[in-house]
Write a protein that holds these residues in place. Sequence first.
Motif, PDB file in Angstrom:
ATOM      1  N   TRP A  77      10.925   3.584   9.459  1.00  0.00           N
ATOM      2  CA  TRP A  77       9.782   4.417   9.828  1.00  0.00           C
ATOM      3  C   TRP A  77       9.503   5.500   8.795  1.00  0.00           C
ATOM      4  O   TRP A  77       8.477   6.165   8.864  1.00  0.00           O
ATOM      5  N   GLN A  78      10.394   5.682   7.825  1.00  0.00           N
ATOM      6  CA  GLN A  78      10.192   6.687   6.783  1.00  0.00           C
ATOM      7  C   GLN A  78       9.493   6.105   5.560  1.00  0.00           C
ATOM      8  O   GLN A  78       9.110   6.834   4.670  1.00  0.00           O
ATOM      9  N   MET A  79       9.338   4.805   5.499  1.00  0.00           N
ATOM     10  CA  MET A  79       8.727   4.165   4.336  1.00  0.00           C
ATOM     11  C   MET A  79       7.210   4.248   4.448  1.00  0.00           C
ATOM     12  O   MET A  79       6.586   3.446   5.119  1.00  0.00           O
ATOM     13  N   LEU A  80       6.656   5.247   3.795  1.00  0.00           N
ATOM     14  CA  LEU A  80       5.216   5.442   3.814  1.00  0.00           C
ATOM     15  C   LEU A  80       4.651   5.370   2.416  1.00  0.00           C
ATOM     16  O   LEU A  80       5.307   5.730   1.443  1.00  0.00           O
ATOM     17  N   SER A  81       3.451   4.902   2.346  1.00  0.00           N
ATOM     18  CA  SER A  81       2.733   4.928   1.091  1.00  0.00           C
ATOM     19  C   SER A  81       1.355   5.502   1.382  1.00  0.00           C
ATOM     20  O   SER A  81       0.601   4.930   2.173  1.00  0.00           O
ATOM     21  N   PHE A  82       1.045   6.633   0.766  1.00  0.00           N
ATOM     22  CA  PHE A  82      -0.238   7.271   1.006  1.00  0.00           C
ATOM     23  C   PHE A  82      -1.276   6.862  -0.031  1.00  0.00           C
ATOM     24  O   PHE A  82      -2.394   7.297   0.010  1.00  0.00           O
ATOM     25  N   SER A  83      -0.897   6.012  -0.961  1.00  0.00           N
ATOM     26  CA  SER A  83      -1.854   5.574  -1.971  1.00  0.00           C
ATOM     27  C   SER A  83      -2.431   4.224  -1.574  1.00  0.00           C
ATOM     28  O   SER A  83      -1.856   3.491  -0.782  1.00  0.00           O
TER      29      SER A  83
END
Length: 95
Positions: A77-83
């Motif tokens: 749940w911490q694997m985020l990509s805002f691009s």
Amino acid sequence: MWLHMFFEVTLYKRLLGMISRYVLNRIAAEFERVHYAGKSPSCCGCVMRTTRDLSCACELSKYVLGTIPLETIHIFWQMLSFSDQGLSEPQVSIT
């Protein structure tokens, strides 16, 4: 009113920008159950822990007066990509 907003910002301050809104909403909904479930796993049922590997109400009860640490959130749940890099499709031309 301002005390309630301050409390929520303090509770989630280590999570903001680090996990998705979906997970924040799930944790907030589960945190509402703390009043009913308390620290008792038998009352809580630990559904969030067993189905999504997120903190359930009985675990969140430890943070009523503090901040939920990022370490309590599973790495998935911490694997985020805002691009949007890699999400746009290349332009295809049909001639």
